[in-house]
Design an enzyme around this catalytic site. Structure first.
Site, mmCIF file in Angstrom:
data_model
loop_
_atom_site.group_PDB
_atom_site.id
_atom_site.type_symbol
_atom_site.label_atom_id
_atom_site.label_comp_id
_atom_site.label_asym_id
_atom_site.label_seq_id
_atom_site.Cartn_x
_atom_site.Cartn_y
_atom_site.Cartn_z
ATOM 1 N N HIS B 233 -1.944 15.482 48.120
ATOM 2 C CA HIS B 233 -3.234 15.925 47.588
ATOM 3 C C HIS B 233 -4.314 14.850 47.652
ATOM 4 C CE1 HIS B 233 -5.803 19.013 46.264
ATOM 5 N NE2 HIS B 233 -6.347 18.152 45.446
ATOM 6 N N TYR B 237 -8.483 14.172 49.442
ATOM 7 C CA TYR B 237 -9.654 13.485 48.895
ATOM 8 C C TYR B 237 -10.006 12.249 49.708
ATOM 9 C CZ TYR B 237 -10.165 16.784 45.242
ATOM 10 O OH TYR B 237 -10.394 17.953 44.583
ATOM 11 N N HIS B 384 -8.294 28.221 54.008
ATOM 12 C CA HIS B 384 -8.902 27.347 52.995
ATOM 13 C C HIS B 384 -9.162 25.950 53.545
ATOM 14 C CE1 HIS B 384 -9.467 24.959 49.397
ATOM 15 N NE2 HIS B 384 -8.376 24.266 49.696
ATOM 16 N N PHE B 385 -8.119 25.317 54.123
ATOM 17 C CA PHE B 385 -8.370 23.926 54.524
ATOM 18 C C PHE B 385 -9.102 23.820 55.857
ATOM 19 C CE2 PHE B 385 -3.727 24.235 55.643
ATOM 20 C CZ PHE B 385 -3.844 24.044 57.003
ATOM 21 N N HIS B 386 -9.227 24.947 56.564
ATOM 22 C CA HIS B 386 -10.135 24.887 57.711
ATOM 23 C C HIS B 386 -11.593 24.949 57.260
ATOM 24 C CE1 HIS B 386 -6.602 25.163 60.267
ATOM 25 N NE2 HIS B 386 -7.384 24.772 61.260
ATOM 26 N N ARG B 449 1.512 31.773 56.866
ATOM 27 C CA ARG B 449 0.985 30.665 57.659
ATOM 28 C C ARG B 449 2.135 30.063 58.462
ATOM 29 N NH1 ARG B 449 0.531 25.416 53.635
ATOM 30 N NH2 ARG B 449 -0.214 24.429 55.525
ATOM 31 N N ARG B 450 1.814 29.126 59.335
ATOM 32 C CA ARG B 450 2.806 28.341 60.073
ATOM 33 C C ARG B 450 3.819 29.226 60.774
ATOM 34 N NH1 ARG B 450 4.509 23.212 56.397
ATOM 35 N NH2 ARG B 450 2.867 21.935 57.241
#
Lengths: 45, 563, 167
Positions: B233, B237, B384-386, B449-450
């Protein structure tokens, strides 16, 4: 080097940030709305 | 108020410093490596969306998951780390300077990282490490993969030590002065990175390497996952904070404004240091072996890390509004209309900021305990993380590239490259909107996913996902065009643009800005609080994981074809 | 440190929202008892059949009472073992009457797997060494796909079964 300057007391007026507070409110609305949408989906499943 | 104030910092007298030719070469090496990674990883991404559309099969028996491993490792770990370290070096070089020794040690770090990257890359290319970038045990890759990863981490630590030393030396020379804002931010980010990578380093060095070499028969799977996410995590950041550095301290200069508040910018970074790390369990919410109470405690801490992002959102809008109003654009949104939309150095990061609104909202949902079971390991997470890393962070990095690369190579950002950059940003925005929206929706419908293309049981439910996977292929293709454009822009800026001096924009404070309080420089206290929070959040869960550990897991190499 | 009046409003609103979310989640978790799975019950991954529930004859769906079922699953690369039917063929399709509660219990003898009845809240990690379990009620009739949503190797996407919720 280490001359201490007298600091002006923050008597200067606060800047006008009306647009900012409206903009962040929109951001806040999007966060709350999408959270409750998925929360609703969770409850309905 | 009885708070001790620092002397008002006279910015004009001292910086920005000039970067020497050799320095620039060091920084460009990191950044060029990042762009090579962008191309390789982007190409893999294109292959993935095409395969998942169902209309394309990989040639020559290449495994989808090998491609996926390259994509994740090369973009998530290599591109980001190289760009960030290179960019942060330039910030340090501009604000506090670099000594000859530090310069040499920095090169050492580059080569250690690069050796590690090459080792890991070769292992993946030989099909011996199709374990994805999270390398969950007991899937077992070739030992060279783990050793390569360890070297990348160690190389990045060298950059940490150099950056800390740079600020330390500067502070010795400038007693009683507050550190330059950007240097402060870099050092915070590197402290966070160092503390976070201790977890994954422990896991790789003490668990994975001995186990993959056969010295240990079994591995504690849950412990390795917990140590991974202790790092995983704060990793996000570590990606985000350099973007925030640009937003707080560079964008204001580009739009012709001032820093909204030096103290608030520093405070938000200190809060990120506190709350980025003790939150990793929110990636493990649906796991059987972690206590519910501690999952919930870390959820609360995760929500705390939202606060500095809320502060950042306000600061950004406020910077825009204040500078717009100062230029005479009144009304509620006159300032907005008159932002420099035709300047790609602003436009690209701005689109990144916009993407962080749904990105952040989605992040809150992911971390919301029970709600996690709606989206866990569905392709929603990929969507989300894209948005967060592949749009917010990357578009900000592109925005930095437009002026940083010509600054380092002694060239100019020409109007034609600027125009191309705007087109690039638009491609990215459109491609990502299509791809990420399709991923979010398909995820809510349950799509995993994946996973390579599969019709599964041929049910109506699976058929419904097909349309979204086609949409992802369309969005992904547009994104790949964006990547090709960006590579072209990078090469142009690095080698072919006309010679000249491109500005390295560093924003200043208002002339009458309130001085930054002294207590923000209490480094030891910040580190102590960070460690205390980590101990609070992790001691009992990790003790519990170790004490109640099941029999360990033997290695499994065959499922990934590593025979 | 000076905060603009509106920034104070914004932060109060923001922190208030976060607290509201946490209160809702906390109420669900600690008052209603709705947690993501977390039982911490361990099992030797090489001896899963030592556990009564995961003996071959106990795998699959079992009715324990009116509207009460147990579903025992062994997830392995790349298959969900849901027991065998009368003819000895592996079961790949299970039927559950709408509205009944199902206690799902899953283990793995090899690597990490996912257990997700797609489109429902039945979503768990299955890790070697632990028994994953959660109780779910499926309220909407239809054909659902049970699939592996954690990468487990080259055949990961071929790991599935069908869960039919009948009227």
């Amino acid at each position: 080097m280490m001359k201490k300057k007298t600091l002006p007391n923050s008597s200067s007026q606060e800047p006008n940030l009306k647009g900012t507070i409206i903009s962040v409110s929109i951001v806040g609305f999007i966060i709350v709305a999408s959270w409750f949408a998925v929360f609703g989906l969770f409850l309905s499943r | 108020m009885a708070i001790e104030k620092l002397l008002k910092y006279e910015q004009d007298s001292r910086f920005p410093l000039t970067l020497s030719k050799s320095e620039s070469r060091l920084y460009m090496s990191f950044i060029s490596f990042a762009f090579i990674a962008l191309f390789v990883g982007g190409l893999m991404g294109l292959l993935q969306v095409l395969v998942r559309s169902g209309y394309y099969t990989l040639p020559a028996g290449i495994d989808y998951y090998q491609v996926l491993t390259v994509h994740g490792v090369v973009l998530g770990l290599v591109l980001t780390t190289y760009f960030i370290i290179g960019f942060q070096y330039t910030l340090m070089g501009k604000t506090v300077g670099i000594s000859d020794t530090q310069y040499r040690v920095a090169w050492l770090g580059f080569w250690v990282m690069t050796l590690g990257t090459v080792m890991a890359a070769i292992t993946i290319l030989y099909g011996k490490a199709s374990v994805l970038y999270t390398f969950y045990a007991p899937l077992q890759a070739h030992p060279a993969f783990y050793i390569g990863l360890a070297l990348v981490i160690i190389g990045s630590w060298i950059a940490c030590f150099v950056n800390w030393r740079q600020l330390y030396v500067w502070k010795k020379k400038h007693p009683g002065e507050k550190s330059p804002l950007l240097a402060f931010m870099v050092v915070i980010n590197m402290i966070m990175w160092f503390i976070a990578t201790l977890g994954v380093a422990a896991s790789v060095l003490l668990q994975f390497i001995p186990w993959s070499l056969g010295y240990a028969a079994t591995i504690d799977v849950l412990l390795s996952r917990t140590l991974f996410w202790y790092f995983g995590h704060p990793l996000v950041y570590f990606w985000l904070l350099p973007a925030y550095m640009a937003w707080y301290a560079i964008i204001p200069k580009i739009i012709g404004g001032k820093i909204f508040s030096d103290s608030l910018a520093r405070l938000s970074f200190v809060l990120f240091l506190f709350f980025s790390i003790p939150v990793g369990l929110h990636h493990q919410l649906t796991e059987p072996g972690v206590q519910t109470t501690w999952k919930f405690v870390q959820i609360i801490l995760t929500f705390m890390v939202v606060v500095p992002s809320l502060m950042t959102a306000f600061s950004m809008f406020a910077t825009f509004e204040i500078s717009g109003r100062r230029k005479g654009f009144g009304g509620l949104f006159g300032w907005f209309v008159h932002l420099p939309w035709k300047d790609v150095r602003f436009l690209a990061p701005f689109v990144g900021m916009l993407a962080f609104i749904p990105g952040g909202a989605g992040g809150l949902i992911n971390a919301s305990y029970q709600l996690n079971s709606v989206i866990h390991n569905t392709i929603w997470v990929t969507g989300h993380f894209h948005l967060t890393v592949a749009t917010t962070v990357i578009l900000t990095f592109f925005g930095i590239t437009y002026w940083l690369v010509p600054h380092l190579t002694g060239r100019k950002l020409t109007p034609s490259v600027n125009r191309l950059g705007i087109i690039q940003t638009i491609f990215w925005a459109i491609g990502m909107t299509i791809m990420s929206a399709a991923m979010h929706i398909q995820g809510l419908l349950g799509g995993p996913r994946r996973s390579s293309f599969s019709e599964y049981n041929g049910s109506e439910q699976v058929a419904e996902w097909g349309a979204y996977q086609v949409a992802q292929a369309i969005g992904g293709t547009i994104l790949f065009i964006g990547i090709v454009l960006m590579i072209y822009i990078f090469i142009k800026l690095a080698f072919f643009s006309p010679k000249g001096n491109e500005e390295f924009p560093i924003a200043e404070e208002e002339k009458d800005a309130e001085p930054t309080p002294m207590w923000l420089e209490k480094w030891k206290l910040w580190v102590a609080i960070t460690i205390a929070l980590i101990l609070f959040a992790y001691t009992i869960p990790i003790m519990d994981i170790i004490q109640h550990a099941p029999p360990g897991s033997a290695p499994f190499a065959w499922p990934i074809g590593n025979n | 440190m000076h905060l603009h009046k509106y920034e104070k409003w914004w932060l109060i609103f923001g922190v208030g929202t976060l607290i509201t979310f946490l209160l809702i989640l906390g109420y669900g978790a600690f008052y209603l008892g709705t947690h993501p799975q977390s039982h911490g019950i361990t099992i030797d991954p090489q001896e899963i059949e030592a556990e009564e529930s995961f003996k071959p004859e106990n795998l699959g769906l079992t009715k324990v009472d009116e509207g009460q079922y147990v579903l025992n699953v062994v997830a392995s690369a790349f298959n969900y073992d849901l027991g065998t039917d009368e003819e000895g063929k592996p079961v790949k399709h299970i039927q559950i009457p709408k509205g009944s509660t199902v206690l799902v219990q899953a283990v793995t003898p090899d690597v990490i797997h996912g257990f997700n009845i797609a489109g429902t809240n039945a979503n768990m990690m299955v890790e070697p060494g632990f028994i994953s379990s959660m109780e779910v009620t499926l309220n909407k009739a239809g054909e659902y796909t049970l699939l592996c949503n954690e990468y487990c190797g080259s055949g990961h996407h071929m790991m599935f079964a069908t869960v039919e919720v009948t009227e």
